[in-house]
Design an enzyme around this catalytic site. Structure first.
Site, PDB file in Angstrom:
ATOM      1  N   GLY A 471       0.825  -1.207   0.000  1.00  0.00           N
ATOM      2  CA  GLY A 471       0.000   0.000   0.000  1.00  0.00           C
ATOM      3  C   GLY A 471       0.854   1.250   0.000  1.00  0.00           C
ATOM      4  CB  THR A 472       4.435   1.475   0.694  1.00  0.00           C
ATOM      5  OG1 THR A 472       4.592   0.195   0.042  1.00  0.00           O
ATOM      6  CG2 THR A 472       4.379   1.221   2.185  1.00  0.00           C
ATOM      7  N   GLY A 513      11.641   0.517   2.978  1.00  0.00           N
ATOM      8  CA  GLY A 513      11.378  -0.009   1.645  1.00  0.00           C
ATOM      9  C   GLY A 513      11.573   0.980   0.512  1.00  0.00           C
ATOM     10  CG  LEU A 619      11.678   8.463  -3.782  1.00  0.00           C
ATOM     11  CD1 LEU A 619      11.872   6.960  -3.608  1.00  0.00           C
ATOM     12  CD2 LEU A 619      12.848   9.079  -4.562  1.00  0.00           C
ATOM     13  CG  ASN A 620       4.241   9.564  -6.227  1.00  0.00           C
ATOM     14  OD1 ASN A 620       3.496  10.473  -5.856  1.00  0.00           O
ATOM     15  ND2 ASN A 620       3.896   8.722  -7.183  1.00  0.00           N
ATOM     16  CD  GLN A 627       4.286   5.177   2.402  1.00  0.00           C
ATOM     17  OE1 GLN A 627       4.689   4.403   3.255  1.00  0.00           O
ATOM     18  NE2 GLN A 627       5.019   5.567   1.399  1.00  0.00           N
ATOM     19  N   GLY A 691      12.691   7.280   4.636  1.00  0.00           N
ATOM     20  CA  GLY A 691      11.352   6.728   4.852  1.00  0.00           C
ATOM     21  C   GLY A 691      10.390   7.772   5.390  1.00  0.00           C
ATOM     22  CD  GLU A 694       7.870   1.795  10.420  1.00  0.00           C
ATOM     23  OE1 GLU A 694       8.939   1.975  11.029  1.00  0.00           O
ATOM     24  OE2 GLU A 694       7.381   0.667  10.221  1.00  0.00           O
TER      25      GLU A 694
END
Lengths: 734, 216
Positions: A471-472, A513, A619-620, A627, A691, A694
């Site tokens: 879903g990331t 990720g 990145l997007n 997220q 990231g 989180e």
């Protein structure tokens, strides 16, 4: 590709595709119901049987006997698998309790049998006919009761305890002090897709369609548990209906599907029933935390201490709630301590931002309380104690740290200057209104990741890696990375994920990720560019890849032509040196929340939310924002409703379904705002990204708690903040 | 392999009783054990029922164990796996489909209770090449993450707009005499039976509002 020195200019910096808010490339599949999740792979599976799992009805003890006579003669039943007849089973390194229990029982709803039948309805009905006799033994189920016998235990590769300077003396001497205890409850991931698998054997080779975040870990764990070579195990997991850490590890559905398929000679489908998920699988363990902060009257922290107690099954790990306190605020005298007790509840393990999510729930209330004692604005108090170096090891700077800018940007956008520092003073009709702030903090983790890329004679670039998209947005950012590197539009990129026949990636977890998996794709693309240049006789350092062509000097060749009929391929990965030892890599943010609290009932409603994040290159921005707002939503759940209620007599989580374990719904969540600071971090990877998934949850719950305090003047240190904890102390209004 | 046990006999009696009560609106037929070999999945069931459904405009005949939910009939028998099983207990909304124009949780109803009814699933709204406006709006506004609740959210959203048009009030409708409007509180209240653990609610609200022609 080794990444040992800070990134310099590279093709990603063109930002023609990377950094754009592209729609998800898997969006049309997900919105039309054509994306295939684990239980839905009918294409390669003919005539499957269905398995229904039976769980232990006791928390600790052993099985005295099982009576299968009625179940075995029930319609459609093909096999019943138990630890007795499954053959010798190992245990995966990442599982604490056995996935198939018996005769010894380690926790409530530990799987003890699988009934396999021709249909789901038959398997479920037959499972009801199995009679089990247990011998129950006493267990420990109450964290507070075992707190004092808890032992030091290291967590996430760090020490159990840290100490710098002389905390005790400095705290005692501090003119302003806070010494407070906080508790966080057991929480459930409650992802929408329950754990599910289809297993099929072909000779001694096993194929598992399963819902798993970490494909290569899963292959190793399945092989070890079944005692078969890794080469004989294939995991396929192209779509995953949410994970949040619950699918980092192989669970009972996968093992039992494999055993059921072996017993029947047919493919077997197993999904964990929702009311079974909560006690059978993992959860975020409850914590008790003590925080002490000492400061001078100017607000400078002189002493900061954070202690944590949590419980787990024997061999399990602590929650790790003190991790951020080692890094977040300055202060010469410091201590942290991690204590773990044995509890015989189901297995505690990673849930979204393990450690920091729980730790920030406590720390960021403590900081709010301390600011109030100092009569300082809580934002100013945080900024005064900001640090650009690791406070425990000052020789280690942060690679990037823009906490202050996050706080200031958010304060301006949110209208922080309208906050009344006197709690309980702002009304709006029947509501008391308050606003709260908290810092957000989560470390950025580097881990190796590989991919292979292929260019065909249509100019299509195909990327294959065992990376997962939970879903990331992995599919999309990987497509953006490959498109940028090869100079093609996203439409010319095909991304294939979640298959153990693909190169091993970072997988999805720990918010590692996005950066690592795209860096692995970057490395493979660099190699493919070299292959293209070499084939054309170009100098690869000078070759330019753009608009579907490769150019050098005045020569230009379409990529499709360069690939030729046989195509060109390359495989590589990113590996890291010690750059993350020299520089502390973390992500930062600030959460702002406005709540209304009903003056009569103390019902809490979230009215506004804003997050400001600094997390390297985004990145997007569309998927990254999702997220973060999703994490903010989960943070609201942690603040206001989420709690696995422990039956301390029988030793299990009572509210084990989605009606009893409440998570936020549409009505709970207002429009959410979020801002990314423009940042690149050359220490993180060639992508210069970090990231976000989180970071977004860390601190949210405390911002809600601080807003509730600002609204009412009632300080709740025991999550979740439910109205019963406010009612007695609510101010008289009117 | 089996001879009917006392349990089986009593279960059959129970089913016969259920059939009588359903017969008011539909007439499911009980077929005894002889079933074609192609129905291997239910070959050992002593009582199977035939049911005819119109799914996404196509007539579909099924021979089912009568305990089969509408959800499992769609997923396991028709292989329409767009409809998701999140909880199987009516608590999450992932299995939402539209039956006779109204949204329902397909896990909470048996397939045989829907003889002759018109069922629209996510696959019936649009395809990847030709998406329904609501599907396209979810993509544009990133109204999902993992995608598992998404078909249910979209089916619910489509039905919510119809409920508003039909003047059906909700728990938060303040004026029961006036036609309900798709305000943000109305939208959020009506969508609250569809849980999204990834937390895409804010984006989903924007997607639905755009299709409804209103600001979120």
């Amino acid at each position: 590709m080794r990444f040992e020195t800070p990134a310099t200019i590279n093709p990603i910096d063109q930002l023609k595709v990377v950094g754009k808010p592209a729609d998800r490339i898997d969006g049309p599949l997900k919105t039309t119901g054509t994306a295939r999740y684990a239980y839905e792979h009918h294409e390669g599976v003919s005539n499957p049987a269905y398995g229904y799992v039976i769980g232990s009805a006791i928390a600790k003890g052993r099985i005295a006997g099982m009576d299968f006579s009625a179940a075995k003669s029930a319609p459609g039943v093909r096999a019943i698998v138990t630890a007795d007849n499954a053959g010798k089973l190992g245990k995966g390194d990442r599982n604490t309790a056995k996935l198939l229990g018996g005769p010894d029982i380690e926790h409530y709803h530990q799987a003890i049998a699988l009934v396999v039948a021709d249909t789901f309805e038959q398997a479920r009905a037959a499972a009801e006919l199995v009679r089990v006799d247990y011998v129950r033994t006493d267990g420990a189920f109450d964290l507070a009761a075992v707190k004092d016998i808890a032992k030091p235990r290291p967590v996430f590769g760090g020490p159990a305890d840290t100490a710098v300077g002389d905390f005790a003396d400095a705290f005692a001497a501090a003119p302003v002090q806070l010494d407070a205890n906080y508790t966080t409850p057991d929480q459930a991931h409650a992802m929408m897709e329950p754990h599910a698998s289809i297993a099929a054997w072909n000779g001694d080779k096993l194929t598992l369609w399963t819902s798993n975040q970490m494909i290569a870990w899963g292959v190793g764990e399945v092989a070890k548990t079944l005692d078969i070579p890794k080469e004989n195990v294939r995991l396929i997991s192209p779509f995953i209906g949410g994970g949040f850490g619950s699918k980092l590890f192989v669970r009972s559905d996968a093992l039992l599907a494999a055993l059921g398929a072996r017993a029947t000679g047919r493919p077997v489908k197993v999904a964990l029933p929702r009311p079974f998920v909560f006690n059978n699988t993992t959860h975020r363990p409850a914590t008790i935390q003590r925080i002490r902060i000492g400061a001078a009257r100017d607000g400078k922290i002189s002493a900061i201490g954070h202690e944590e107690w949590s419980g787990n099954l024997p061999g399990g790990r602590p929650e790790g709630a003190v991790a951020q306190t080692r890094l977040l605020y300055a202060g010469a005298n410091r201590m942290t301590a991690t204590r773990l007790a044995v509890l015989n509840l189901p297995e505690g393990n990673a849930m979204r931002a393990p450690g920091e999510a729980s730790g920030m729930m406590a720390l960021e209330i403590a900081v709010d309380e301390m600011a109030e004692r100092l009569a300082m604005d809580p934002i100013e108090f945080r900024i005064i104690n900001d640090t650009q170096v690791d406070p425990e090891k000052p020789e280690r700077p942060f690679s990037q740290r823009r906490l202050t800018e996050c706080l200031r940007t958010g304060a301006e956008r949110f209208g922080w200057n309208k906050r009344n520092p006197q709690p309980g003073r702002v009304g709006d009709g029947r509501w008391l209104v308050g606003i709260g702030v908290a810092a957000a903090f989560r470390n950025n983790l580097l881990t190796k990741s590989a991919a292979r890329v292929r260019l065909d004679n249509n100019g299509v670039v195909t990327v294959e890696t065992d990376m997962t998209d939970i879903g990331t947005g992995s599919y999309t950012i990987i497509a953006q990375t490959a498109a940028e590197m090869m100079g093609v539009p996203m439409e010319k990129v095909v991304v294939r994920l979640g298959d153990s026949t693909f190169p091993v990636s970072s997988g999805s977890g720990g918010q590692w990720g996005g950066n690592n998996s795209t860096a692995g794709v970057y490395a493979a693309c660099v190699k493919l560019r070299e292959a293209v240049a070499q084939k054309l006789g170009f100098n690869s350092a000078e070759a330019e890849f753009a608009d579907g062509e490769v150019r050098s000097g005045n020569r230009r060749v379409p990529l499709a032509q360069a690939a030729g009929d046989s195509g060109l391929g390359a495989e590589d990965g990113i590996e890291y040196g010690d750059i993350d030892k020299k520089y502390q890599q973390s992500t930062f943010g600030a959460h702002f929340v406005e709540v209304g609290v009903d003056t009569a009932t103390a019902e809490i409603r979230v009215r506004r939310m804003l997050a400001v994040c600094a997390a390297g290159r985004i990145l997007n921005p569309k998927t990254a924002r999702s997220q973060v707002i999703g994490a903010m939503t989960m943070g609201v759940g942690a603040a206001l409703m989420e709690e696995l209620v422990v039956d301390e007599r029988a030793g299990f989580f009572v509210n084990h379904d989605l009606a009893g374990y409440e998570v936020p719904v549409h009505a709970d969540i207002p429009h959410q705002d979020m801002i990314f600071l423009d940042e690149t971090d050359p220490m993180s990877s060639p992508m210069k990204a970090k990231g976000v998934a989180e970071l977004g949850i860390c601190g949210v719950a405390a911002a809600v708690a601080n807003a509730v305090y600002n609204a009412t003047g009632v300080r709740v240190r025991d999550y979740p903040i439910t109205l019963d904890k406010l009612l007695e102390e609510m101010p008289d209004v009117g | 392999m089996k001879s009917p046990s006392d349990f089986e006999l009593s279960r059959r009696k129970l089913l016969a009783g259920s059939a009588a009560s359903i017969a008011l609106t539909a007439a499911p037929s009980i077929v005894n054990a002889q079933v074609p070999a192609v129905e291997a999945a239910v070959a050992d069931v002593s009582a199977v029922w035939k049911v005819s459904l119109t799914v996404n405009g196509a007539a579909r005949g099924l021979t089912l164990d009568p305990r089969t939910t509408l959800l499992d009939a769609l997923r396991e028998h028709l292989h329409l796996t767009g409809t998701k099983k999140g909880c199987d207990h009516g608590q999450c909304g992932a299995c939402t489909v539209i039956v006779g124009g109204r949204r329902i949780n397909s896990c909470m109803t048996l397939a045989v209770m829907h003889e002759g009814e018109r069922i629209t699933t996510i696959e019936g709204l649009g395809t990847p090449e030709n998406m329904h406006p609501m599907q396209a709006a979810f993509v544009k506004h990133d109204g999902y993450q993992c995608g598992y609740c998404t078909p249910g959210q979209i089916c619910s959203a489509v039905a919510v707009l119809d409920e508003i048009k039909a003047g059906i009030p909700s728990h938060v409708t303040t004026d029961l005499k006036a036609p309900p409007q798709l305000s943000n509180p109305e939208l959020r209240e009506r969508m609250s039976g569809n849980i999204c653990r990834c937390g895409a609610y804010s984006n989903i609200a924007e997607a639905i509002s755009e299709v409804a022609g209103r600001p979120a």
